[in-house]
Design a protein around this motif. Structure first.
Motif, PDB file in Angstrom:
ATOM      1  N   ARG A 123       6.544   5.293   3.459  1.00 26.62           N
ATOM      2  CA  ARG A 123       6.014   6.650   3.385  1.00 26.62           C
ATOM      3  C   ARG A 123       4.531   6.723   3.753  1.00 26.62           C
ATOM      4  O   ARG A 123       3.946   7.806   3.781  1.00 26.62           O
ATOM      5  CB  ARG A 123       6.246   7.233   1.988  1.00 26.62           C
ATOM      6  CG  ARG A 123       7.725   7.451   1.694  1.00 26.62           C
ATOM      7  CD  ARG A 123       7.945   8.159   0.377  1.00 26.62           C
ATOM      8  NE  ARG A 123       9.360   8.313   0.100  1.00 26.62           N
ATOM      9  CZ  ARG A 123      10.114   9.311   0.551  1.00 26.62           C
ATOM     10  NH1 ARG A 123       9.576  10.245   1.311  1.00 26.62           N
ATOM     11  NH2 ARG A 123      11.392   9.386   0.240  1.00 26.62           N
ATOM     12  N   SER A 124       3.926   5.578   4.044  1.00 23.92           N
ATOM     13  CA  SER A 124       2.537   5.588   4.494  1.00 23.92           C
ATOM     14  C   SER A 124       2.455   5.576   6.023  1.00 23.92           C
ATOM     15  O   SER A 124       1.409   5.290   6.594  1.00 23.92           O
ATOM     16  CB  SER A 124       1.780   4.387   3.918  1.00 23.92           C
ATOM     17  OG  SER A 124       2.300   3.169   4.404  1.00 23.92           O
ATOM     18  N   THR A 125       3.565   5.884   6.679  1.00 21.72           N
ATOM     19  CA  THR A 125       3.579   6.028   8.132  1.00 21.72           C
ATOM     20  C   THR A 125       4.127   7.406   8.489  1.00 21.72           C
ATOM     21  O   THR A 125       4.792   8.061   7.677  1.00 21.72           O
ATOM     22  CB  THR A 125       4.470   4.966   8.820  1.00 21.72           C
ATOM     23  OG1 THR A 125       5.840   5.349   8.716  1.00 21.72           O
ATOM     24  CG2 THR A 125       4.273   3.593   8.194  1.00 21.72           C
ATOM     25  N   ASN A 126       3.858   7.822   9.705  1.00 23.60           N
ATOM     26  CA  ASN A 126       4.397   9.087  10.204  1.00 23.60           C
ATOM     27  C   ASN A 126       5.651   8.876  11.048  1.00 23.60           C
ATOM     28  O   ASN A 126       6.082   9.793  11.754  1.00 23.60           O
ATOM     29  CB  ASN A 126       3.332   9.806  11.041  1.00 23.60           C
ATOM     30  CG  ASN A 126       2.299  10.509  10.186  1.00 23.60           C
ATOM     31  OD1 ASN A 126       2.639  11.206   9.236  1.00 23.60           O
ATOM     32  ND2 ASN A 126       1.022  10.323  10.506  1.00 23.60           N
ATOM     33  N   ALA A 127       6.221   7.673  10.969  1.00 22.93           N
ATOM     34  CA  ALA A 127       7.360   7.363  11.838  1.00 22.93           C
ATOM     35  C   ALA A 127       8.625   7.005  11.076  1.00 22.93           C
ATOM     36  O   ALA A 127       9.651   6.732  11.701  1.00 22.93           O
ATOM     37  CB  ALA A 127       6.998   6.216  12.774  1.00 22.93           C
ATOM     38  N   TRP A 128       8.604   7.038   9.748  1.00 23.20           N
ATOM     39  CA  TRP A 128       9.754   6.505   9.018  1.00 23.20           C
ATOM     40  C   TRP A 128      11.010   7.351   9.208  1.00 23.20           C
ATOM     41  O   TRP A 128      12.127   6.826   9.269  1.00 23.20           O
ATOM     42  CB  TRP A 128       9.428   6.321   7.540  1.00 23.20           C
ATOM     43  CG  TRP A 128       9.232   7.569   6.728  1.00 23.20           C
ATOM     44  CD1 TRP A 128       8.072   8.253   6.545  1.00 23.20           C
ATOM     45  CD2 TRP A 128      10.232   8.258   5.963  1.00 23.20           C
ATOM     46  NE1 TRP A 128       8.271   9.333   5.719  1.00 23.20           N
ATOM     47  CE2 TRP A 128       9.590   9.358   5.339  1.00 23.20           C
ATOM     48  CE3 TRP A 128      11.589   8.062   5.734  1.00 23.20           C
ATOM     49  CZ2 TRP A 128      10.264  10.256   4.519  1.00 23.20           C
ATOM     50  CZ3 TRP A 128      12.272   8.951   4.908  1.00 23.20           C
ATOM     51  CH2 TRP A 128      11.616  10.032   4.310  1.00 23.20           C
ATOM     52  N   HIS A 183       0.865  -1.172   0.000  1.00 28.14           N
ATOM     53  CA  HIS A 183       0.000   0.000   0.000  1.00 28.14           C
ATOM     54  C   HIS A 183       0.905   1.225   0.000  1.00 28.14           C
ATOM     55  O   HIS A 183       1.787   1.365   0.845  1.00 28.14           O
ATOM     56  CB  HIS A 183      -0.890   0.002   1.246  1.00 28.14           C
ATOM     57  CG  HIS A 183      -1.586   1.313   1.458  1.00 28.14           C
ATOM     58  ND1 HIS A 183      -2.620   1.732   0.665  1.00 28.14           N
ATOM     59  CD2 HIS A 183      -1.362   2.305   2.359  1.00 28.14           C
ATOM     60  CE1 HIS A 183      -3.025   2.924   1.067  1.00 28.14           C
ATOM     61  NE2 HIS A 183      -2.286   3.286   2.089  1.00 28.14           N
ATOM     62  N   ASP A 184       0.703   2.119  -0.956  1.00 25.61           N
ATOM     63  CA  ASP A 184       1.606   3.260  -1.100  1.00 25.61           C
ATOM     64  C   ASP A 184       0.862   4.583  -0.960  1.00 25.61           C
ATOM     65  O   ASP A 184       1.204   5.569  -1.606  1.00 25.61           O
ATOM     66  CB  ASP A 184       2.320   3.196  -2.460  1.00 25.61           C
ATOM     67  CG  ASP A 184       3.580   4.062  -2.481  1.00 25.61           C
ATOM     68  OD1 ASP A 184       4.104   4.364  -1.394  1.00 25.61           O
ATOM     69  OD2 ASP A 184       4.011   4.453  -3.580  1.00 25.61           O
ATOM     70  N   GLY A 185      -0.168   4.595  -0.126  1.00 21.51           N
ATOM     71  CA  GLY A 185      -0.923   5.819   0.095  1.00 21.51           C
ATOM     72  C   GLY A 185      -0.243   6.732   1.092  1.00 21.51           C
ATOM     73  O   GLY A 185       0.843   6.438   1.610  1.00 21.51           O
ATOM     74  N   PRO A 186      -0.862   7.862   1.394  1.00 24.64           N
ATOM     75  CA  PRO A 186      -0.274   8.826   2.323  1.00 24.64           C
ATOM     76  C   PRO A 186      -0.358   8.336   3.764  1.00 24.64           C
ATOM     77  O   PRO A 186      -1.155   7.447   4.084  1.00 24.64           O
ATOM     78  CB  PRO A 186      -1.138  10.076   2.114  1.00 24.64           C
ATOM     79  CG  PRO A 186      -2.469   9.521   1.711  1.00 24.64           C
ATOM     80  CD  PRO A 186      -2.155   8.326   0.855  1.00 24.64           C
ATOM     81  N   PRO A 187       0.426   8.924   4.643  1.00 23.18           N
ATOM     82  CA  PRO A 187       0.324   8.572   6.070  1.00 23.18           C
ATOM     83  C   PRO A 187      -0.931   9.185   6.665  1.00 23.18           C
ATOM     84  O   PRO A 187      -1.598  10.023   6.037  1.00 23.18           O
ATOM     85  CB  PRO A 187       1.594   9.206   6.662  1.00 23.18           C
ATOM     86  CG  PRO A 187       1.855  10.383   5.780  1.00 23.18           C
ATOM     87  CD  PRO A 187       1.470   9.930   4.394  1.00 23.18           C
ATOM     88  N   PRO A 188      -1.305   8.779   7.877  1.00 23.75           N
ATOM     89  CA  PRO A 188      -2.466   9.393   8.536  1.00 23.75           C
ATOM     90  C   PRO A 188      -2.319  10.913   8.612  1.00 23.75           C
ATOM     91  O   PRO A 188      -1.215  11.436   8.778  1.00 23.75           O
ATOM     92  CB  PRO A 188      -2.445   8.753   9.934  1.00 23.75           C
ATOM     93  CG  PRO A 188      -1.776   7.429   9.716  1.00 23.75           C
ATOM     94  CD  PRO A 188      -0.726   7.688   8.683  1.00 23.75           C
ATOM     95  N   ASN A 189      -3.437  11.597   8.490  1.00 24.44           N
ATOM     96  CA  ASN A 189      -3.390  13.060   8.455  1.00 24.44           C
ATOM     97  C   ASN A 189      -3.144  13.656   9.840  1.00 24.44           C
ATOM     98  O   ASN A 189      -3.079  12.943  10.850  1.00 24.44           O
ATOM     99  CB  ASN A 189      -4.679  13.616   7.835  1.00 24.44           C
ATOM    100  CG  ASN A 189      -5.931  13.196   8.597  1.00 24.44           C
ATOM    101  OD1 ASN A 189      -5.931  13.121   9.829  1.00 24.44           O
ATOM    102  ND2 ASN A 189      -7.015  12.915   7.874  1.00 24.44           N
ATOM    103  N   ALA A 190      -3.006  14.982   9.862  1.00 16.68           N
ATOM    104  CA  ALA A 190      -2.660  15.674  11.104  1.00 16.68           C
ATOM    105  C   ALA A 190      -3.745  15.520  12.167  1.00 16.68           C
ATOM    106  O   ALA A 190      -3.449  15.487  13.367  1.00 16.68           O
ATOM    107  CB  ALA A 190      -2.423  17.159  10.812  1.00 16.68           C
ATOM    108  N   TRP A 191      -5.001  15.404  11.738  1.00 19.38           N
ATOM    109  CA  TRP A 191      -6.093  15.234  12.696  1.00 19.38           C
ATOM    110  C   TRP A 191      -5.960  13.905  13.426  1.00 19.38           C
ATOM    111  O   TRP A 191      -6.076  13.837  14.654  1.00 19.38           O
ATOM    112  CB  TRP A 191      -7.425  15.332  11.978  1.00 19.38           C
ATOM    113  CG  TRP A 191      -8.614  14.980  12.798  1.00 19.38           C
ATOM    114  CD1 TRP A 191      -9.452  13.927  12.612  1.00 19.38           C
ATOM    115  CD2 TRP A 191      -9.111  15.667  13.947  1.00 19.38           C
ATOM    116  NE1 TRP A 191     -10.434  13.906  13.570  1.00 19.38           N
ATOM    117  CE2 TRP A 191     -10.262  14.968  14.408  1.00 19.38           C
ATOM    118  CE3 TRP A 191      -8.711  16.802  14.646  1.00 19.38           C
ATOM    119  CZ2 TRP A 191     -10.990  15.382  15.515  1.00 19.38           C
ATOM    120  CZ3 TRP A 191      -9.451  17.209  15.765  1.00 19.38           C
ATOM    121  CH2 TRP A 191     -10.568  16.510  16.179  1.00 19.38           C
ATOM    122  N   LEU A 192      -5.709  12.819  12.684  1.00 19.27           N
ATOM    123  CA  LEU A 192      -5.535  11.515  13.314  1.00 19.27           C
ATOM    124  C   LEU A 192      -4.282  11.499  14.183  1.00 19.27           C
ATOM    125  O   LEU A 192      -4.266  10.883  15.254  1.00 19.27           O
ATOM    126  CB  LEU A 192      -5.458  10.422  12.254  1.00 19.27           C
ATOM    127  CG  LEU A 192      -6.763  10.085  11.532  1.00 19.27           C
ATOM    128  CD1 LEU A 192      -6.521   9.036  10.454  1.00 19.27           C
ATOM    129  CD2 LEU A 192      -7.808   9.584  12.524  1.00 19.27           C
TER     130      LEU A 192
END
Length: 279
Positions: free
Chosen positions: A164-169, A24-33
């Protein structure tokens, strides 16, 4: 100093490139999440009122359970879950390597030795639980040692998504000193281990895009499943619904795997959404 390349599992070594599953190569969770991750404190607080129900979870049979922490966390983060499983009758252990800063030199070797030792000491297969990055360790160790591992349970583990689909990479690369893309190329992370495998995930995860925690059907292993809960990423290890699912999965008799049954669990319609949504 150059570090040795991590060992590939036999499954990954024998797999042709065209056989590997797409990430899955989508965006990471947004700022709200991401901001909602602060609800982890509430999830921890919810354990107390949920305890009368949690205490009625199926009892364990005493087999060994090794729990791996997430990125930049240590065994202290998994202590509440381990104490709960101890109370249910399991012989739990942390990973005993301090803070998890990625698979730096010696980390995977020590994890392999721990699983081997736990199996040898008890003479029984062990269950592996991994939170976030810890779940990657659990899955890959099960691929290497299926004869020693009874089953795998992961909590918010990004095995099926691009880094790149995580906010921790970026934190991972800073902490480990390794490039995520090069590191993951050594493994076929989306491929399921050849043992019963459960991925517990949340669509409101603020760190990992939930799609990356969904196990696709595995032709080589029909005993895989996804269990959705309503939780933050940071709170998955102290979330009452996640704890119930973990206890239920561990209590299955070896060789008699059944998919997680949401009906009959407390508030099942509210805390365990319809599994068809993961398709």
């Amino acid at each position: 100093m150059a570090q040795p390349a991590p060992r590939q599992s036999a499954q990954a070594q024998n797999q042709k490139p065209e056989q590997k599953q797409a990430l899955h190569d989508g965006p990471p969770p947004n700022a709200w999440l991401l901001a909602l991750e602060f609800r982890a404190f509430w999830e921890f607080g919810a354990l107390l009122p949920a305890w009368p129900k949690l205490a009625r979870a199926p009892r364990g049979d005493g087999h060994g359970v090794v729990v791996f922490p997430g990125l930049s966390a240590n065994d202290g983060s998994t202590m509440p879950l381990r104490r709960y499983l101890d109370a249910l009758g399991y012989a739990t252990s942390g990973w005993k390597q301090g803070f998890n800063f990625g698979p730096r030199a010696g980390v995977l070797e020590a994890a392999r030795a721990q699983v081997t030792r736990a199996f040898a000491d008890s003479g029984r297969k062990v269950s592996l639980i991994g939170w976030s990055l810890g779940g990657v360790y659990a899955r890959e160790l099960a691929k290497e040692f299926p004869h020693m591992v009874r089953g795998v349970i992961t909590l918010g583990t990004p095995f099926g998504g691009s880094h790149r689909s995580t906010n921790a990479w970026r934190i991972y690369e800073l902490a480990s000193g390794r490039k995520v893309a090069l590191e993951s190329a050594n493994y076929d992370l989306p491929a399921a281990p050849p043992v019963p495998t459960t991925s517990i995930y949340s669509r409101s995860d603020g760190i990992v895009a939930w799609q990356g925690s969904v196990q696709k059907p595995a032709p080589h292993n029909p005993h895989t499943e996804n269990v959705e809960v309503i939780a933050s990423h940071v709170g998955l290890g102290v979330n009452p619904s996640a704890w119930w699912a973990v206890a239920d999965r561990l209590a299955q008799a070896e060789g008699n795997w059944q998919a997680f049954e949401r009906k009959g669990t407390f508030f099942h319609g509210l805390i365990y959404p319809d599994p068809a949504r993961a398709a």
